[in-house]
Design a protein around this motif. Sequence first.
Motif, mmCIF file in Angstrom:
data_model
loop_
_atom_site.group_PDB
_atom_site.id
_atom_site.type_symbol
_atom_site.label_atom_id
_atom_site.label_comp_id
_atom_site.label_asym_id
_atom_site.label_seq_id
_atom_site.Cartn_x
_atom_site.Cartn_y
_atom_site.Cartn_z
ATOM 1 N N MET A 133 55.157 26.790 66.813
ATOM 2 C CA MET A 133 55.571 26.382 65.463
ATOM 3 C C MET A 133 54.952 27.345 64.456
ATOM 4 S SD MET A 133 57.400 23.601 65.768
ATOM 5 C CE MET A 133 57.678 22.256 66.953
ATOM 6 N N THR A 134 55.792 27.950 63.635
ATOM 7 C CA THR A 134 55.243 28.842 62.614
ATOM 8 C C THR A 134 56.047 28.725 61.335
ATOM 9 O OG1 THR A 134 54.440 31.093 62.204
ATOM 10 C CG2 THR A 134 56.603 30.893 63.232
ATOM 11 N N GLY A 135 55.513 29.308 60.286
ATOM 12 C CA GLY A 135 56.146 29.249 58.971
ATOM 13 C C GLY A 135 55.113 29.604 57.922
ATOM 14 N N LYS A 136 55.552 29.734 56.703
ATOM 15 C CA LYS A 136 54.653 30.042 55.601
ATOM 16 C C LYS A 136 53.609 28.935 55.460
ATOM 17 C CE LYS A 136 54.831 31.248 50.663
ATOM 18 N NZ LYS A 136 54.109 32.507 50.763
ATOM 19 N N GLY A 137 52.424 29.279 55.023
ATOM 20 C CA GLY A 137 51.378 28.268 54.864
ATOM 21 C C GLY A 137 51.804 27.145 53.936
ATOM 22 N N GLY A 138 51.577 25.899 54.377
ATOM 23 C CA GLY A 138 51.861 24.744 53.535
ATOM 24 C C GLY A 138 53.242 24.158 53.674
ATOM 25 N N VAL A 139 54.054 24.666 54.632
ATOM 26 C CA VAL A 139 55.428 24.145 54.757
ATOM 27 C C VAL A 139 55.504 22.878 55.608
ATOM 28 C CG1 VAL A 139 56.525 26.374 54.387
ATOM 29 C CG2 VAL A 139 55.963 25.663 56.727
ATOM 30 N N GLY A 140 54.426 22.553 56.344
ATOM 31 C CA GLY A 140 54.419 21.343 57.163
ATOM 32 C C GLY A 140 54.536 21.595 58.646
ATOM 33 N N LYS A 141 54.231 22.814 59.102
ATOM 34 C CA LYS A 141 54.384 23.122 60.527
ATOM 35 C C LYS A 141 53.410 22.343 61.402
ATOM 36 C CE LYS A 141 51.581 27.269 59.964
ATOM 37 N NZ LYS A 141 50.374 26.619 60.464
ATOM 38 N N THR A 142 52.214 22.045 60.889
ATOM 39 C CA THR A 142 51.247 21.274 61.681
ATOM 40 C C THR A 142 51.772 19.867 61.935
ATOM 41 O OG1 THR A 142 49.383 22.541 60.814
ATOM 42 C CG2 THR A 142 48.887 20.393 61.754
ATOM 43 N N SER A 143 52.337 19.238 60.914
ATOM 44 C CA SER A 143 52.910 17.893 61.077
ATOM 45 C C SER A 143 54.056 17.918 62.078
ATOM 46 C CB SER A 143 53.412 17.366 59.729
ATOM 47 O OG SER A 143 52.364 17.284 58.798
ATOM 48 N N VAL A 144 54.904 18.952 61.999
ATOM 49 C CA VAL A 144 56.033 19.072 62.928
ATOM 50 C C VAL A 144 55.523 19.276 64.351
ATOM 51 C CG1 VAL A 144 58.021 20.496 63.562
ATOM 52 C CG2 VAL A 144 57.632 19.898 61.162
ATOM 53 N N ALA A 145 54.479 20.099 64.514
ATOM 54 C CA ALA A 145 53.903 20.322 65.844
ATOM 55 C C ALA A 145 53.348 19.023 66.419
ATOM 56 C CB ALA A 145 52.809 21.383 65.773
ATOM 57 N N ALA A 146 52.623 18.266 65.600
ATOM 58 C CA ALA A 146 52.037 17.007 66.062
ATOM 59 C C ALA A 146 53.120 16.002 66.424
ATOM 60 C CB ALA A 146 51.121 16.439 64.976
ATOM 61 N N ALA A 147 54.165 15.895 65.599
ATOM 62 C CA ALA A 147 55.259 14.955 65.875
ATOM 63 C C ALA A 147 56.013 15.357 67.138
ATOM 64 C CB ALA A 147 56.210 14.904 64.677
ATOM 65 N N THR A 148 56.181 16.649 67.336
ATOM 66 C CA THR A 148 56.846 17.133 68.552
ATOM 67 C C THR A 148 56.024 16.770 69.785
ATOM 68 O OG1 THR A 148 57.807 18.968 67.294
ATOM 69 C CG2 THR A 148 57.800 19.172 69.694
ATOM 70 N N GLY A 149 54.705 16.905 69.673
ATOM 71 C CA GLY A 149 53.831 16.511 70.776
ATOM 72 C C GLY A 149 53.954 15.028 71.107
ATOM 73 N N LEU A 150 54.047 14.192 70.079
ATOM 74 C CA LEU A 150 54.214 12.747 70.302
ATOM 75 C C LEU A 150 55.476 12.454 71.098
ATOM 76 C CD1 LEU A 150 53.215 11.170 66.855
ATOM 77 C CD2 LEU A 150 52.017 10.883 69.019
ATOM 78 N N ARG A 151 56.578 13.107 70.723
ATOM 79 C CA ARG A 151 57.853 12.858 71.411
ATOM 80 C C ARG A 151 57.816 13.356 72.848
ATOM 81 N NH1 ARG A 151 61.701 9.667 72.853
ATOM 82 N NH2 ARG A 151 63.710 10.680 73.241
ATOM 83 N N CYS A 152 57.237 14.528 73.075
ATOM 84 C CA CYS A 152 57.152 15.055 74.436
ATOM 85 C C CYS A 152 56.337 14.124 75.336
ATOM 86 C CB CYS A 152 56.533 16.451 74.427
ATOM 87 S SG CYS A 152 57.565 17.722 73.686
ATOM 88 N N ALA A 153 55.200 13.647 74.809
ATOM 89 C CA ALA A 153 54.353 12.738 75.590
ATOM 90 C C ALA A 153 55.080 11.432 75.866
ATOM 91 C CB ALA A 153 53.049 12.479 74.834
ATOM 92 N N GLU A 154 55.834 10.962 74.886
ATOM 93 C CA GLU A 154 56.606 9.719 75.031
ATOM 94 C C GLU A 154 57.617 9.829 76.174
ATOM 95 O OE1 GLU A 154 58.210 7.093 71.486
ATOM 96 O OE2 GLU A 154 59.607 8.729 71.884
ATOM 97 N N LEU A 155 58.142 11.056 76.375
ATOM 98 C CA LEU A 155 59.123 11.282 77.443
ATOM 99 C C LEU A 155 58.467 11.522 78.803
ATOM 100 C CD1 LEU A 155 61.639 13.559 75.509
ATOM 101 C CD2 LEU A 155 61.999 11.189 76.239
ATOM 102 N N GLY A 156 57.127 11.478 78.831
ATOM 103 C CA GLY A 156 56.425 11.606 80.107
ATOM 104 C C GLY A 156 55.909 12.990 80.424
#
Length: 391
Positions: free
Chosen positions: A6-29
């Motif tokens: 996940m990348t992008g200009k500083g402050g665009v929300g990439k950390t939140s997107v990375a964390a949310a993506t991790g939640l979904r992947c873990a949810e799928l096993g």
Amino acid sequence: MRVILMTGKGGVGKTSVAAATGLRCAELGYRTLVLSTDPAHSLADSFDLELGHEPRQIRPNLHAAELDALMELEGNWGAVKRYITGVLQARGLEGVQAEELAILPGMDEIFGLVRMKRHYDEGIYDVLIIDSAPTGTALRLLSIPEVGGWYMRRFYKPLQGVSAALRPLVEPIFRPIAGFSLPDKEVMDAPYEFYEQIEALEKVLTDNTQTSVRLVTNPEKMVIKESLRAHAYLSLYNVATDLVIANRIIPDQVTDPFFQRWKENQKVYKEEIHENFHPLPVKEVPLYSEEMCGLAALERLKDTLYKDEDPTQVYYKENTIRVVQGKGSYSLELYLPGIPKEQIQLNKTGDELNIRIGNHRRNLVLPQALAALKPSSAKMEEDYLKISFAI
């Protein structure tokens, strides 16, 4: 292992997107690790939990960690750290200052790659999600295997041999004058060993069935420009982008007059995002009325982003931009499926290539290697518009 950066200009929300993506992947096993390689970490703030250098379990199947360059240096380059620290102390710096300054510029990026390679080799996780540094630093990270290889083969390897031969002769004279020793074999071998690991990782980074970059952007002029530039540079290193995430879009239900101008501007910029990144898929995420902090907020973002989807899928398999160096020229190849050449108009202004197809226009920010060159010809071949630049 599936690797998502996940990348992008500083402050665009990439950390939140990375964390949310991790939640979904873990949810799928999937056994998932979200790793922050940004020196200014915010992954712990996003999860609202304490994180360290070693992975911490957040939920079943989900772990997270924040790269600590100093600990990575100590654990893997202990001899190098001790040598650099000794050199700095000999020049008058105190212990703590010398240890901190032992992390030379660029080491954070190198350690990020080495950490990725280690997790890849260990095979503990099914999915590795990298919350990378802002765009410029992330691009330097991805360029290290190619650029580092050039320096290592041409300069470092010969220097390594010369150093080993001369050290016994020069050391008795050098140490009393300088106050520190010349690097020994262990110190000289470490950088090349790390380079070999990074070179092996390059095959993973450039395999678009395993590794994808996801660009997080906002509907703002400066952010879009940087995202377009990042997309072009990623293509230089043959690293595939499979998804663009347009974040913080003001919802229609916001009717306060204060936001009316913002909404009008965002409407224009949203169209630009879809047109300029076409045919890459674009996901839109609204501006929430709460901070994306804590698991409850990240759950909302996860549901908005993915619903019933599997984030580990490759959303787009073609490299939409390719830069190929030939004899005496570069070829910029754009994936434009189903578009006849007659409908395409090209115009170069500064470092931008303006592409008009019917009523649609795409502004491509050129890589530096091409920005100073003039297009010499263009042709359509196998769904790619191939534009030649004479060197």
